[in-house]
Write a protein that holds these residues in place. Structure first.
Motif, PDB file in Angstrom:
ATOM      1  N   LEU A  17     -17.145 -41.840   7.213  1.00 52.76           N
ATOM      2  CA  LEU A  17     -16.569 -40.724   7.974  1.00 52.76           C
ATOM      3  C   LEU A  17     -16.325 -39.519   7.077  1.00 52.76           C
ATOM      4  O   LEU A  17     -16.625 -38.380   7.451  1.00 52.76           O
ATOM      5  N   LYS A  20     -19.793 -37.945   6.274  1.00 55.31           N
ATOM      6  CA  LYS A  20     -20.712 -37.477   7.307  1.00 55.31           C
ATOM      7  C   LYS A  20     -20.077 -36.783   8.504  1.00 55.31           C
ATOM      8  O   LYS A  20     -20.758 -36.052   9.213  1.00 55.31           O
ATOM      9  N   CYS A  21     -18.824 -37.011   8.771  1.00 57.43           N
ATOM     10  CA  CYS A  21     -18.188 -36.417   9.948  1.00 57.43           C
ATOM     11  C   CYS A  21     -17.587 -35.060   9.577  1.00 57.43           C
ATOM     12  O   CYS A  21     -16.733 -34.983   8.682  1.00 57.43           O
ATOM     13  N   TRP A  23     -15.353 -33.184  10.997  1.00 57.14           N
ATOM     14  CA  TRP A  23     -13.898 -33.127  11.128  1.00 57.14           C
ATOM     15  C   TRP A  23     -13.229 -33.844   9.962  1.00 57.14           C
ATOM     16  O   TRP A  23     -12.304 -33.324   9.347  1.00 57.14           O
ATOM     17  N   ASP A  24     -13.706 -35.036   9.648  1.00 56.97           N
ATOM     18  CA  ASP A  24     -13.115 -35.806   8.550  1.00 56.97           C
ATOM     19  C   ASP A  24     -13.300 -35.106   7.207  1.00 56.97           C
ATOM     20  O   ASP A  24     -12.409 -35.151   6.359  1.00 56.97           O
ATOM     21  N   LYS A  25     -14.444 -34.495   7.008  1.00 60.41           N
ATOM     22  CA  LYS A  25     -14.736 -33.809   5.741  1.00 60.41           C
ATOM     23  C   LYS A  25     -13.735 -32.705   5.428  1.00 60.41           C
ATOM     24  O   LYS A  25     -13.382 -32.493   4.273  1.00 60.41           O
TER      25      LYS A  25
END
Length: 94
Positions: A17, A20-21, A23-25
């Motif tokens: 996450l 690649k995500c 929002w999470d980054k």
């Protein structure tokens, strides 16, 4: 052991996450603060209601937050193990 395997799978999910995500980054310890507080309130509510499935779900959410914070501050696996060792110290003192 099943618990260790589940925990490692959760660590891998968080790693994925965070990589690649979108929002999470972009999350920081500051941006997660209100979400973490919300999860704690949800755990307390499930506790008050003695909703055992809810408690289990909210504990999982909080564990994910702990891993998220660890990932954000870039703990290495050894450092994360050091955090987990705090539980061993508590167990030995009781």
């Amino acid at each position: 052991d099943k618990v260790a395997a589940s925990f490692l799978a959760l660590v891998e999910i968080m790693d994925t996450l965070r990589e690649k995500c979108p929002w999470d980054k972009k999350q920081t310890i500051q941006s997660l603060r209100s979400n973490t507080i919300e999860e704690l309130y949800e755990l307390i509510e499930a506790n008050i209601e003695e909703d055992w499935e809810g408690i289990k779900e909210e504990l999982g959410d909080i564990l994910l937050h702990v891993l998220f914070y660890a990932k954000i501050v870039d703990f290495q696996k050894r450092e994360m193990a050091d955090v987990a060792k705090k539980f061993e110290q508590l167990e030995g003192s009781s």
